[in-house]
Motif scaffolding. Structure first.
Motif, short mmCIF file in Angstrom:
data_model
loop_
_atom_site.label_atom_id
_atom_site.label_comp_id
_atom_site.label_asym_id
_atom_site.label_seq_id
_atom_site.Cartn_x
_atom_site.Cartn_y
_atom_site.Cartn_z
N ALA A 82 -7.16 -1.39 -13.37
CA ALA A 82 -5.96 -2.20 -13.14
C ALA A 82 -5.92 -2.74 -11.71
N LYS A 83 -6.36 -1.93 -10.74
CA LYS A 83 -6.37 -2.40 -9.36
C LYS A 83 -7.32 -3.57 -9.18
N HIS A 84 -8.47 -3.53 -9.89
CA HIS A 84 -9.43 -4.63 -9.79
C HIS A 84 -8.90 -5.90 -10.44
N ILE A 85 -8.10 -5.73 -11.50
CA ILE A 85 -7.58 -6.90 -12.22
C ILE A 85 -6.39 -7.50 -11.50
N ALA A 86 -5.62 -6.69 -10.81
CA ALA A 86 -4.32 -7.13 -10.26
C ALA A 86 -4.46 -8.33 -9.32
N ILE A 87 -5.47 -8.33 -8.46
CA ILE A 87 -5.59 -9.41 -7.47
C ILE A 87 -5.93 -10.75 -8.12
N PRO A 88 -7.02 -10.82 -8.95
CA PRO A 88 -7.28 -12.12 -9.59
C PRO A 88 -6.15 -12.56 -10.53
N LEU A 89 -5.46 -11.61 -11.17
CA LEU A 89 -4.33 -11.98 -12.01
C LEU A 89 -3.26 -12.68 -11.17
N PHE A 90 -2.96 -12.12 -10.02
CA PHE A 90 -1.96 -12.72 -9.14
C PHE A 90 -2.40 -14.12 -8.68
N VAL A 91 -3.69 -14.25 -8.32
CA VAL A 91 -4.20 -15.54 -7.84
C VAL A 91 -4.14 -16.59 -8.93
N TYR A 92 -4.66 -16.26 -10.14
CA TYR A 92 -4.71 -17.26 -11.22
C TYR A 92 -3.32 -17.62 -11.72
N PRO B 251 10.17 -20.92 -9.49
CA PRO B 251 11.02 -20.96 -8.28
C PRO B 251 10.57 -19.93 -7.24
N GLU B 252 10.05 -18.79 -7.72
CA GLU B 252 9.63 -17.74 -6.79
C GLU B 252 8.41 -18.18 -5.99
N GLY B 253 7.62 -19.09 -6.54
CA GLY B 253 6.47 -19.63 -5.84
C GLY B 253 5.34 -18.63 -5.66
N SER B 254 5.20 -17.64 -6.54
CA SER B 254 4.13 -16.65 -6.41
C SER B 254 3.61 -16.29 -7.79
N GLY B 255 2.55 -15.46 -7.81
CA GLY B 255 1.95 -15.07 -9.06
C GLY B 255 2.64 -13.87 -9.68
N ILE B 256 1.96 -13.32 -10.69
CA ILE B 256 2.49 -12.19 -11.45
C ILE B 256 1.85 -10.90 -10.94
N PHE B 257 2.66 -9.84 -10.88
CA PHE B 257 2.21 -8.54 -10.39
C PHE B 257 1.95 -7.62 -11.57
N LEU B 258 0.80 -6.94 -11.54
CA LEU B 258 0.45 -5.97 -12.56
C LEU B 258 0.85 -4.59 -12.05
N ILE B 259 1.77 -3.94 -12.76
CA ILE B 259 2.30 -2.64 -12.34
C ILE B 259 1.74 -1.56 -13.26
N THR B 260 1.15 -0.51 -12.69
CA THR B 260 0.59 0.61 -13.44
C THR B 260 1.12 1.92 -12.85
N PRO B 261 0.89 3.05 -13.54
CA PRO B 261 1.40 4.32 -13.02
C PRO B 261 0.85 4.63 -11.63
N SER C 282 -3.85 -16.27 -17.68
CA SER C 282 -4.25 -15.71 -16.38
C SER C 282 -4.86 -14.33 -16.55
N PHE C 283 -4.27 -13.54 -17.46
CA PHE C 283 -4.77 -12.19 -17.68
C PHE C 283 -6.18 -12.21 -18.27
N MET C 284 -6.40 -13.09 -19.28
CA MET C 284 -7.71 -13.18 -19.89
C MET C 284 -8.75 -13.65 -18.86
N LEU C 285 -8.38 -14.64 -18.05
CA LEU C 285 -9.31 -15.15 -17.04
C LEU C 285 -9.62 -14.09 -15.99
N ALA C 286 -8.61 -13.28 -15.61
CA ALA C 286 -8.84 -12.21 -14.65
C ALA C 286 -9.81 -11.17 -15.20
N MET C 287 -9.65 -10.83 -16.49
CA MET C 287 -10.56 -9.88 -17.12
C MET C 287 -11.98 -10.42 -17.15
#
Length: 799
Positions: free
Chosen positions: A650-660, A669-679, A715-720
């Motif tokens: 999940a840590k490896h996926i989180a950064i490219p997911l946010f970028v894409y 409106p927030e002007g940013s990407g999506i954050f992947l939250i894990t335990p 974005s999630f598929m592309l990050a994977m």
């Protein structure tokens, strides 16, 4: 990289007639056209080749059917061919075959996969020889290895195929179920299934263990009944215990081995009571042996400081002696230095030397205060020539003094032909040498001025009146206290200056020796400052003396002292303040009778059988508990490793997911990407949450629009694919811009051109203008785009 080449579809869903596509060499394949013209059907066909199923077909209907859900014409067979390329070379051809005339139970939607046959070939097959293709069944393991994806069937719809509705369904799941879906993606589902099986086995073992507990309790109850003492009524009194040993009040749960051990301990106590004096000897010898084998360090300290009564006295005396000796040593060092200076230059005097005498011989110094003041004044003011002449004369005197000492000059003895120490000339007699020396000394004196002459007179006066008498005193002091000054105080401290705890331990040994052995003072140092030259030898002598007091026995004791002591402890007995036990020989006889009766009773076959059964049940229960403990530990280890691995993924996926997602969802409106939250905590259960902001406690599904959610899925598929790419470099995206606005669509195509130019994209849309826009953008980037209008393609196949 592996991409798609040719594809042939015949009688598959809406494609009743054969239709062929060639995707070879294209970076983007665009399927456009109205709904119902087969865009999604093409993706279904490709998915079926790779996985053997179509994920969007739901098993909602279990009724018998008159045809197969995937066939356009049930009276004809269905065939699909899909070519996999490495550049332009054919790696593998996957074939699908569904027989004709499927109906009844075989036509149930829930069983649609049963009729599907997958095959493989090494080259493209034309329709006439397709039957030859069906001779070789598809090797799924080989396909997975070829694509470097062992979980191809499980992960295809998230790695390689985005369906607008089906993939968004992933976000609709709750966080825990979404995490379960992601488990396939992470490749941990098999491990989780193993952990679940281990937990299930652990639960079954717990139930078995719980069933054993009342069974053992029942058998133990029956064993207790068998273990109770039984006898004839008239003899009932004889089986009662003495009541003096609490342990014997209830022996019903005691085993045969325990009863025999109790009896053995009782025999030891009986011997102790009958042979109390022998027991005391055993006790004495035990402590004597302990003294000579385990208390050797304390014995050595006894030899060194046993003369001293208490620790305060020891430290006080050692400190006092140390202080006196160090002062004397310091004084002797100063005296030795002054004597060396005088011996080297007996006729010389300086201010520095006078300062030392002032400090150490103040009373003698005060007698010559006036002369010393004049001497110091003249020493500073005398002329350089005078100073030089005085030094020459002093040096001559010093040389003569050393010369006399060297030859052992004696005035009463006559010397002939003696060499002069100054010039080396031979003198006829010793007196002639001295006369010439005096004559030259007078010459040097005549050359001096008045002050220089006075300085010379004062120097001789101070040497004669102050220095020489003081030197005599110092020599006498060093001679008188020579032995004391050469005393090795460090060696004394090394042996005598012990810790307080060691001294206290020594006093216990001293007390025991005085009480049990007698006078041992002849072995110890008779003075505190005396250090024995060989403590080891003296200690051996002391130990030999102590061992000579060992008690002798007329008869061999039944047991050793520690064994008897353990017997008392086992039976809960101890001596009172008068060294008496609460039990007597009559009490022991009663307890012996009880134990003997119970031992005979438990030796019976029925008791042995019941005892064996209880032991076997307990042993089996312990094995079950141990096995359950092992299984639980393995399961926990599995789950801990899975959780750690998934967190890493999940840590490896989180950064490219946010970028894409930042690039695709530029209109947010927030002007940013999506954050992947894990335990983040070790005890948290697995979950997977997509958040609009890093501190948002709500899931994205509940806060984002449908168009934004579509962007999140892409974005999630592309990050994977970016982080964990497989050999299959083809992505299928079914109508991605259906819910996207123009800004998100433009951002998406821009990112695909520059971030993933090496991938082959198969994309469908129902809008021609969108297809034209994608085609134009890819062409502008120098990438090859192949638009296919499905309406025209269908008309071609019909004609």
């Amino acid at each position: 990289m592996i991409k798609l080449g040719r594809m042939l579809i015949d009688n598959f869903k809406s494609f009743k007639e054969p239709v062929e596509f060639d995707f070879t060499g294209n970076d983007l394949v665009l399927f456009d056209g109205p709904n119902g013209f087969g865009k999604t059907t093409i993706f279904d066909a490709i998915e079926l080749c790779f996985t053997g199923k179509i994920s969007r077909v739901k098993h909602t209907d279990s009724k018998n059917k008159e045809d197969h859900i995937l066939k356009g014409d049930n009276s004809k067979s269905t065939t699909i061919q899909l070519e996999l390329l490495d550049d332009t070379s054919t790696l593998l051809v996957i074939g699908i075959h569904i027989p004709a005339n499927i109906s009844g139970e075989a036509g149930r939607v829930a069983k649609y996969q049963n009729a599907i046959e997958r095959f493989e070939a090494e080259m493209w097959q034309n329709e006439s020889v397709f039957r030859e293709l069906s001779k070789k069944k598809l090797d799924e393991g080989k396909l997975n290895n070829l694509l470097e994806n062992e979980k191809l069937e499980k992960t295809f719809t998230l790695f390689n195929y985005i369906q607008q509705e089906e993939t968004c369904h992933f976000l609709k799941l709750d966080e825990s179920k979404r995490h379960q879906e992601i488990s396939y993606l992470f490749g941990t589902i098999e491990e989780k299934n193993k952990a679940d099986k281990l937990d299930l086995l652990s639960a079954k073992l717990k139930k078995t263990i719980d069933d054993y507990t009342p069974l053992i309790k029942k058998e133990e109850g029956e064993l207790v009944q068998l273990s109770k003492p039984t006898t004839e009524a008239e003899d009932s009194e004889s089986i009662l215990s003495s009541g003096k040993i609490a342990l014997f009040s209830d022996l019903s749960s005691s085993t045969l081995e325990q009863l025999e051990a109790y009896k053995n301990s009782l025999e030891g106590v009986e011997w102790l009571i009958k042979n109390n004096s022998a027991y005391e000897k055993l006790k004495f010898n035990y402590f004597l042996n302990k003294m000579t084998t385990e208390r050797t360090e304390q014995l050595e300290n006894y030899l060194k400081v046993g003369l001293v009564e208490n620790y305060e006295e020891l430290t006080k005396k050692l400190n006092k002696h140390s202080l006196i000796w160090r002062k004397a040593k310091k004084k002797a060092d100063v005296y030795s230095k002054l004597i060396r200076l005088f011996d080297d230059k007996p006729n010389s005097l300086s201010e520095d030397i006078l300062d030392i005498y002032k400090e150490n011989f103040s009373s003698s110094y005060d007698v010559f205060t006036t002369d010393i003041a004049t001497f110091l004044s003249l020493s500073k003011s005398n002329s350089s020539l005078g100073s030089l002449l005085i030094k020459i004369d002093d040096s001559r005197k010093n040389l003569l003094s050393h010369y006399k000492e060297h030859i052992g000059y004696d005035e009463a003895k006559e010397y002939q032909d003696i060499p002069c120490p100054l010039c080396g000339d031979m003198k006829p007699t010793g007196q002639a040498l001295l006369d010439e020396y005096e004559e030259q000394s007078k010459f040097f004196s005549d050359q001096l001025g008045d002050n220089d002459k006075l300085l010379k007179i004062l120097t001789e006066k101070l040497i004669t009146g102050l220095i020489v008498p003081s030197i005599t005193k110092m020599r006498n002091y060093l001679s008188k206290y020579q032995n004391y000054l050469n005393f090795d105080l460090n060696r004394v401290n090394k042996h005598k200056n012990i810790e307080k705890s060691d001294f206290e331990s020594m006093t216990k040994i001293r007390t025991w020796l005085e009480s049990n052995i007698g006078d041992c003072t002849r072995f110890i140092d008779n003075k505190l400052l005396v250090v024995n030259q060989n403590y080891d030898e003296t200690q051996e002598q002391l130990i030999t003396f102590i061992n000579s007091h060992k008690k002798q026995f007329s008869n061999e004791p039944l047991k050793e002292y520690l064994q008897l002591k353990q017997d008392l402890k086992t039976l809960g007995l101890e001596f009172d303040e008068n060294e008496k036990l609460s039990i007597d020989l009559n009490d022991i006889d009663r307890d012996f009778s009880l134990l003997t009766r119970l031992i005979l009773q438990q030796s019976s076959s029925s008791y042995k059988a019941k005892s064996l059964k209880v032991s076997q049940l307990k042993a089996k229960l312990e094995k079950l508990k141990l096995k359950r403990k092992e299984i639980t530990a393995i399961s926990k280890g599995y789950r801990d490793e899975i959780k750690a691995y998934e967190k890493g993924v999940a840590k490896h996926i989180a950064i490219p997911l946010f970028v894409y997602s930042s690039k695709i969802l530029q209109s947010r409106p927030e002007g940013s990407g999506i954050f992947l939250i894990t335990p983040t905590k070790g005890n948290e259960k697995g979950f997977m949450k997509f958040s609009a902001t890093p501190n948002d406690s709500h899931d994205a599904w509940n806060t984002m629009s449908s168009g934004q959610l579509a962007g999140v899925v892409i974005s999630f598929m592309l990050a994977m694919n970016k982080v964990y790419p497989s050999k299959l470099s083809t992505l299928m995206i079914d109508d991605p811009v259906q819910t996207m606005d123009e800004v998100n669509m433009a951002s998406f195509v821009q990112m695909m051109r520059y971030e993933f130019p090496e991938l082959q994209i198969l994309l469908s849309t129902h809008e021609s203008k969108v297809a034209n826009y994608f085609h134009y953008k890819y062409s502008q980037a120098g990438l090859k785009s192949f638009p296919i209008n499905m309406k025209n393609k269908r008309l071609e196949s019909i004609n």
